[in-house]
Design a protein around this motif. Sequence first.
Motif, short mmCIF file in Angstrom:
data_model
loop_
_atom_site.label_atom_id
_atom_site.label_comp_id
_atom_site.label_asym_id
_atom_site.label_seq_id
_atom_site.Cartn_x
_atom_site.Cartn_y
_atom_site.Cartn_z
N GLU A 226 0.54 -1.08 -0.63
CA GLU A 226 0.00 -0.14 0.15
C GLU A 226 0.49 1.39 0.20
N ARG A 227 2.18 1.61 1.24
CA ARG A 227 2.76 2.59 0.73
C ARG A 227 3.39 2.37 -0.10
N GLU A 228 3.61 1.32 -1.30
CA GLU A 228 4.55 1.59 -2.41
C GLU A 228 3.75 2.18 -3.31
N ILE A 285 7.41 22.91 -5.66
CA ILE A 285 7.52 21.98 -5.38
C ILE A 285 8.79 21.59 -5.05
N PHE A 286 10.00 22.94 -5.52
CA PHE A 286 11.49 22.20 -5.22
C PHE A 286 12.10 22.70 -3.52
N SER A 287 11.57 23.74 -3.00
CA SER A 287 11.61 24.56 -1.83
C SER A 287 11.30 23.84 -0.68
N GLY A 288 9.56 22.98 -1.19
CA GLY A 288 9.41 22.47 0.19
C GLY A 288 10.23 20.79 0.16
N ALA A 289 9.91 19.76 -1.34
CA ALA A 289 10.72 18.73 -1.58
C ALA A 289 12.06 18.94 -0.58
N GLY A 290 12.64 20.05 -0.64
CA GLY A 290 14.11 20.34 -0.34
C GLY A 290 14.22 20.51 1.11
N HIS A 291 12.82 21.01 1.38
CA HIS A 291 13.07 21.35 3.65
C HIS A 291 13.97 20.20 4.26
N PRO A 292 14.22 20.44 4.91
CA PRO A 292 14.86 19.63 5.33
C PRO A 292 13.85 19.00 6.14
N ARG A 293 13.61 18.86 7.41
CA ARG A 293 12.24 18.72 8.09
C ARG A 293 11.45 17.20 7.04
N PHE A 294 10.58 18.31 5.94
CA PHE A 294 9.92 17.25 4.86
C PHE A 294 10.75 15.74 4.64
N GLN A 295 12.24 15.87 4.02
CA GLN A 295 12.91 15.10 3.33
C GLN A 295 12.79 14.02 4.98
N GLY A 296 13.26 14.74 6.33
CA GLY A 296 12.89 13.65 7.61
C GLY A 296 12.35 12.81 7.72
N ILE A 297 10.79 13.24 7.75
CA ILE A 297 10.01 13.03 7.79
C ILE A 297 9.46 11.91 6.74
N VAL A 298 9.79 11.82 5.19
CA VAL A 298 9.28 11.36 4.69
C VAL A 298 10.29 10.16 4.55
N LYS A 299 11.43 10.38 4.48
CA LYS A 299 12.42 9.55 4.66
C LYS A 299 12.91 8.40 6.10
N GLY A 300 11.73 8.59 7.12
CA GLY A 300 11.56 8.14 8.33
C GLY A 300 10.36 7.41 8.41
N GLN A 306 12.33 4.07 -2.53
CA GLN A 306 11.41 4.18 -2.89
C GLN A 306 11.77 6.15 -2.94
N MET A 307 11.95 6.66 -1.98
CA MET A 307 13.00 8.23 -1.49
C MET A 307 14.05 8.48 -3.36
N VAL A 308 14.49 7.15 -4.08
CA VAL A 308 14.70 7.28 -5.23
C VAL A 308 13.88 7.40 -6.36
N ARG A 309 12.82 6.42 -5.84
CA ARG A 309 12.04 6.89 -7.44
C ARG A 309 11.09 8.60 -6.95
N ILE A 310 11.50 9.36 -5.95
CA ILE A 310 10.39 10.69 -6.13
C ILE A 310 11.53 11.46 -6.45
N GLU A 311 13.37 11.13 -5.94
CA GLU A 311 13.96 12.02 -6.49
C GLU A 311 14.14 12.70 -8.14
N ALA A 312 13.70 10.74 -8.70
CA ALA A 312 13.76 10.91 -10.27
C ALA A 312 12.76 12.06 -10.24
#
Length: 318
Positions: A226-228, A285-300, A306-312
């Motif tokens: 489901e997460r995928e 898009i980019f100012s939010g996607a690169g936000h450290p808190r956003f990155q930390g929450i999503v990577k957690g 899956q993160m590679v898919r988003i970054e690609a």
Amino acid sequence: METDMNAIVSNAIIPMADTAKYARAIAASKAVRWDIDNDVIRGRRFDVAKKYLPDGLSLVQEMALSEAEMRFASQIQGRTYANVFGLVERFITAKLIDVSREHTLGDQNALEALVRFSDEEIKHQILFRRIEAMMAETMPAGYRFDVDSDAVARAVLAKSTWSVLVLTLHIELFVQLHYRQSIEPDNGLSELFKDVFLFHWKDEAQHSVLDELELKRHDATLSREERERAVGEFIDLVVAVDAILQVQAKADAAYFGANCGRKLQPAEAEQVGRHFLKAYRWQYIFSGAGHPRFQGIVKGLIGADQMVRIEAALGTLV
């Protein structure tokens, strides 16, 4: 039936640390409560002698324009900035009302916090409709923002809750970043425009806390499969946002060309369109996607693949 009831009861139980966070969000909401007319507008009009959107967001300094033309470009982008928030808060409100139902017979701090969140987002929508009408009074005729907010909301809400909550978190984190890093420090902006986003920021500061709590709570209920799928739907939503930005950048560049006071050469007009799109992609898009808190929450929450898919997917928009 017993298994279903156990799942419902388990899902309704919120850790004490989290219920305290919901309670703090309620207290913050009460402390910053504001009124559109009495606190924000206060009988003022927009000052067309000043910029609306700061250079750090509009990127107008990258364009070969006069000071007056850069100011006009900032006003066009500022008008679109307000309209985009009015657009996205339509589906954010609907989704938060939806997830709040999961707390109706559970944690009442969570329920009250989310009800307040929804009420504040409705107030923001009213504010941005007022602001659009006020900006229209100060700017030349012909501006267009032809996006159907309800149609966009229906399309977004057709996606999984996980993907919508991640998009919502992304938006509300970049709201704070934009205000603190670009809008608040810029003394060359219209005072009214600054105040609109000061009061907007005051609400969003606690909204992002609630976004994170609800996202993590919902994520804990998902299977890996489901997460995928949800990650794929989040990518779909970002691509859909970009499609809207492409259309609006084209419309705004055409409006600029028709009203900047001189005839642009074809190469200049094309350059303005490219810079508007670059600015909009940075803003939304980019100012939010690169936000450290956003990155930390999503990577957690997701795996490295899956993160590679988003970054690609984001990489294709550069």
